[in-house]
Design a protein around this motif. Sequence first.
Motif, PDB file in Angstrom:
ATOM      1  N   HIS A  27       0.851  -1.176   0.000  1.00 35.21           N
ATOM      2  CA  HIS A  27       0.000   0.000   0.000  1.00 35.21           C
ATOM      3  C   HIS A  27       0.888   1.228   0.000  1.00 35.21           C
ATOM      4  O   HIS A  27       1.918   1.251   0.654  1.00 35.21           O
ATOM      5  CB  HIS A  27      -0.895   0.033   1.241  1.00 35.21           C
ATOM      6  N   GLN A  28       0.478   2.240  -0.735  1.00 31.81           N
ATOM      7  CA  GLN A  28       1.177   3.517  -0.676  1.00 31.81           C
ATOM      8  C   GLN A  28       0.178   4.545  -0.213  1.00 31.81           C
ATOM      9  O   GLN A  28      -0.929   4.613  -0.724  1.00 31.81           O
ATOM     10  CB  GLN A  28       1.749   3.926  -2.028  1.00 31.81           C
ATOM     11  N   ARG A  29       0.580   5.312   0.759  1.00 31.77           N
ATOM     12  CA  ARG A  29      -0.289   6.348   1.295  1.00 31.77           C
ATOM     13  C   ARG A  29       0.412   7.690   1.132  1.00 31.77           C
ATOM     14  O   ARG A  29       1.620   7.785   1.242  1.00 31.77           O
ATOM     15  CB  ARG A  29      -0.604   6.075   2.751  1.00 31.77           C
ATOM     16  N   CYS A  30      -0.397   8.700   0.886  1.00 28.64           N
ATOM     17  CA  CYS A  30       0.120  10.042   0.688  1.00 28.64           C
ATOM     18  C   CYS A  30      -0.375  10.926   1.814  1.00 28.64           C
ATOM     19  O   CYS A  30      -1.563  10.893   2.151  1.00 28.64           O
ATOM     20  CB  CYS A  30      -0.377  10.568  -0.659  1.00 28.64           C
ATOM     21  N   THR A  31       0.521  11.683   2.404  1.00 29.33           N
ATOM     22  CA  THR A  31       0.115  12.609   3.446  1.00 29.33           C
ATOM     23  C   THR A  31       0.883  13.911   3.287  1.00 29.33           C
ATOM     24  O   THR A  31       2.039  13.914   2.881  1.00 29.33           O
ATOM     25  CB  THR A  31       0.323  11.996   4.846  1.00 29.33           C
ATOM     26  N   VAL A  51      12.668   5.050   1.406  1.00 33.04           N
ATOM     27  CA  VAL A  51      12.546   4.515   0.051  1.00 33.04           C
ATOM     28  C   VAL A  51      13.065   5.554  -0.935  1.00 33.04           C
ATOM     29  O   VAL A  51      13.840   5.244  -1.828  1.00 33.04           O
ATOM     30  CB  VAL A  51      11.074   4.154  -0.275  1.00 33.04           C
ATOM     31  N   THR A  52      12.633   6.800  -0.764  1.00 30.53           N
ATOM     32  CA  THR A  52      13.028   7.905  -1.626  1.00 30.53           C
ATOM     33  C   THR A  52      13.412   9.083  -0.741  1.00 30.53           C
ATOM     34  O   THR A  52      12.590   9.531   0.066  1.00 30.53           O
ATOM     35  CB  THR A  52      11.852   8.347  -2.544  1.00 30.53           C
ATOM     36  N   GLU A  53      14.638   9.545  -0.857  1.00 29.31           N
ATOM     37  CA  GLU A  53      15.081  10.704  -0.073  1.00 29.31           C
ATOM     38  C   GLU A  53      14.211  11.913  -0.414  1.00 29.31           C
ATOM     39  O   GLU A  53      13.768  12.072  -1.549  1.00 29.31           O
ATOM     40  CB  GLU A  53      16.545  11.038  -0.385  1.00 29.31           C
ATOM     41  N   ALA A  54      13.986  12.772   0.557  1.00 28.12           N
ATOM     42  CA  ALA A  54      13.191  13.981   0.331  1.00 28.12           C
ATOM     43  C   ALA A  54      13.885  14.882  -0.692  1.00 28.12           C
ATOM     44  O   ALA A  54      15.106  15.026  -0.681  1.00 28.12           O
ATOM     45  CB  ALA A  54      12.985  14.737   1.636  1.00 28.12           C
ATOM     46  N   ALA A  55      13.080  15.460  -1.567  1.00 31.17           N
ATOM     47  CA  ALA A  55      13.591  16.370  -2.599  1.00 31.17           C
ATOM     48  C   ALA A  55      12.494  17.368  -2.946  1.00 31.17           C
ATOM     49  O   ALA A  55      11.313  17.141  -2.679  1.00 31.17           O
ATOM     50  CB  ALA A  55      14.003  15.583  -3.844  1.00 31.17           C
ATOM     51  N   ASP A  56      12.888  18.465  -3.562  1.00 31.54           N
ATOM     52  CA  ASP A  56      11.944  19.481  -4.022  1.00 31.54           C
ATOM     53  C   ASP A  56      11.392  19.071  -5.379  1.00 31.54           C
ATOM     54  O   ASP A  56      12.126  18.591  -6.232  1.00 31.54           O
ATOM     55  CB  ASP A  56      12.623  20.836  -4.134  1.00 31.54           C
ATOM     56  N   SER A  57      10.095  19.298  -5.565  1.00 34.42           N
ATOM     57  CA  SER A  57       9.465  18.970  -6.845  1.00 34.42           C
ATOM     58  C   SER A  57       9.216  20.230  -7.661  1.00 34.42           C
ATOM     59  O   SER A  57       9.149  21.334  -7.121  1.00 34.42           O
ATOM     60  CB  SER A  57       8.137  18.252  -6.613  1.00 34.42           C
ATOM     61  N   ALA A  58       9.035  20.040  -8.936  1.00 34.00           N
ATOM     62  CA  ALA A  58       8.768  21.152  -9.849  1.00 34.00           C
ATOM     63  C   ALA A  58       7.444  21.833  -9.527  1.00 34.00           C
ATOM     64  O   ALA A  58       7.255  22.999  -9.844  1.00 34.00           O
ATOM     65  CB  ALA A  58       8.766  20.652 -11.292  1.00 34.00           C
ATOM     66  N   TRP A  59       6.540  21.115  -8.909  1.00 34.10           N
ATOM     67  CA  TRP A  59       5.215  21.681  -8.642  1.00 34.10           C
ATOM     68  C   TRP A  59       5.091  22.311  -7.265  1.00 34.10           C
ATOM     69  O   TRP A  59       4.001  22.661  -6.831  1.00 34.10           O
ATOM     70  CB  TRP A  59       4.122  20.641  -8.869  1.00 34.10           C
ATOM     71  N   ASP A  61       6.176  21.122  -4.084  1.00 34.71           N
ATOM     72  CA  ASP A  61       6.181  20.298  -2.880  1.00 34.71           C
ATOM     73  C   ASP A  61       7.599  19.846  -2.573  1.00 34.71           C
ATOM     74  O   ASP A  61       8.469  19.821  -3.434  1.00 34.71           O
ATOM     75  CB  ASP A  61       5.324  19.044  -3.070  1.00 34.71           C
ATOM     76  N   ARG A  62       7.826  19.480  -1.335  1.00 34.01           N
ATOM     77  CA  ARG A  62       9.042  18.786  -0.932  1.00 34.01           C
ATOM     78  C   ARG A  62       8.565  17.483  -0.318  1.00 34.01           C
ATOM     79  O   ARG A  62       7.649  17.475   0.498  1.00 34.01           O
ATOM     80  CB  ARG A  62       9.843  19.590   0.080  1.00 34.01           C
ATOM     81  N   GLY A  63       9.173  16.393  -0.731  1.00 27.77           N
ATOM     82  CA  GLY A  63       8.725  15.135  -0.167  1.00 27.77           C
ATOM     83  C   GLY A  63       9.609  13.965  -0.522  1.00 27.77           C
ATOM     84  O   GLY A  63      10.527  14.076  -1.335  1.00 27.77           O
ATOM     85  N   PHE A  70       5.367  -2.247   8.786  1.00 22.38           N
ATOM     86  CA  PHE A  70       4.282  -3.113   8.327  1.00 22.38           C
ATOM     87  C   PHE A  70       4.263  -3.255   6.811  1.00 22.38           C
ATOM     88  O   PHE A  70       3.408  -3.932   6.253  1.00 22.38           O
ATOM     89  CB  PHE A  70       2.940  -2.560   8.823  1.00 22.38           C
ATOM     90  N   GLY A  71       5.182  -2.575   6.128  1.00 20.72           N
ATOM     91  CA  GLY A  71       5.278  -2.678   4.680  1.00 20.72           C
ATOM     92  C   GLY A  71       4.572  -1.576   3.910  1.00 20.72           C
ATOM     93  O   GLY A  71       4.660  -1.530   2.686  1.00 20.72           O
ATOM     94  N   ASN A  72       3.856  -0.693   4.606  1.00 23.32           N
ATOM     95  CA  ASN A  72       3.196   0.417   3.929  1.00 23.32           C
ATOM     96  C   ASN A  72       4.225   1.437   3.471  1.00 23.32           C
ATOM     97  O   ASN A  72       5.178   1.736   4.190  1.00 23.32           O
ATOM     98  CB  ASN A  72       2.199   1.113   4.862  1.00 23.32           C
ATOM     99  N   ILE A  73       4.015   1.981   2.296  1.00 24.77           N
ATOM    100  CA  ILE A  73       4.894   3.030   1.780  1.00 24.77           C
ATOM    101  C   ILE A  73       4.160   4.351   1.918  1.00 24.77           C
ATOM    102  O   ILE A  73       3.026   4.496   1.468  1.00 24.77           O
ATOM    103  CB  ILE A  73       5.281   2.766   0.319  1.00 24.77           C
ATOM    104  N   TRP A  74       4.822   5.295   2.560  1.00 24.23           N
ATOM    105  CA  TRP A  74       4.258   6.623   2.812  1.00 24.23           C
ATOM    106  C   TRP A  74       4.970   7.645   1.942  1.00 24.23           C
ATOM    107  O   TRP A  74       6.187   7.758   1.987  1.00 24.23           O
ATOM    108  CB  TRP A  74       4.433   7.012   4.275  1.00 24.23           C
ATOM    109  N   TRP A  75       4.206   8.375   1.146  1.00 21.30           N
ATOM    110  CA  TRP A  75       4.713   9.511   0.376  1.00 21.30           C
ATOM    111  C   TRP A  75       4.431  10.703   1.272  1.00 21.30           C
ATOM    112  O   TRP A  75       3.285  11.100   1.471  1.00 21.30           O
ATOM    113  CB  TRP A  75       3.981   9.588  -0.954  1.00 21.30           C
ATOM    114  N   VAL A  76       5.484  11.262   1.863  1.00 28.66           N
ATOM    115  CA  VAL A  76       5.376  12.335   2.847  1.00 28.66           C
ATOM    116  C   VAL A  76       5.737  13.642   2.159  1.00 28.66           C
ATOM    117  O   VAL A  76       6.837  13.781   1.633  1.00 28.66           O
ATOM    118  CB  VAL A  76       6.323  12.072   4.035  1.00 28.66           C
ATOM    119  N   MET A  77       4.807  14.599   2.160  1.00 31.41           N
ATOM    120  CA  MET A  77       5.036  15.846   1.433  1.00 31.41           C
ATOM    121  C   MET A  77       4.722  17.053   2.298  1.00 31.41           C
ATOM    122  O   MET A  77       3.924  16.964   3.224  1.00 31.41           O
ATOM    123  CB  MET A  77       4.145  15.908   0.192  1.00 31.41           C
ATOM    124  N   SER A  78       5.335  18.166   1.943  1.00 33.26           N
ATOM    125  CA  SER A  78       4.966  19.466   2.482  1.00 33.26           C
ATOM    126  C   SER A  78       4.942  20.460   1.327  1.00 33.26           C
ATOM    127  O   SER A  78       5.705  20.325   0.371  1.00 33.26           O
ATOM    128  CB  SER A  78       5.937  19.923   3.578  1.00 33.26           C
TER     129      SER A  78
END
Length: 128
Positions: A27-31, A51-59, A61-63, A70-78
């Motif tokens: 499962h991947q969850r976004c917060t 899984v993925t180091e935090a980086a700045d996105s073109a749109w 966000d940083r995440g 438990f195996g869940n993948i969290w996409w953590v953004m600000s």
Amino acid sequence: MIPGVVTSRRTTGGGDTDGSDCTRGLHQRCTVLPDADAAMAAAVAHGAHVVTEAADSAWGDRGGRVRDPFGNIWWVMSRVEHIAPDLAWQRMSEPKYAEAMRTAQQTLDATLSGRETGVASDPQRPSH
């Protein structure tokens, strides 16, 4: 798994219509939180793996992504800045943002597939 997270939304998986992949338990969850870096550090302190180091996105966000025990993948953004869609697509050609997108795709693909190296594709701007 991320301390302080009350809500999240399931975003990918590849099996069921709700986004889950029950056959592999992935499962991947976004917060979205005020400080993605601090949230990722707290998650790691509580047993998650990056899984993925935090980086700045073109749109604007940083995440990054973490996988909880438990195996869940969290996409953590600000949200760092508000970017108009046309500017975001312009920025995608800048090396910093193109590399961040490529890394995000490759690290998730490698994690989900079990391969040592993941694959990525070039961003495709939607046609209107």
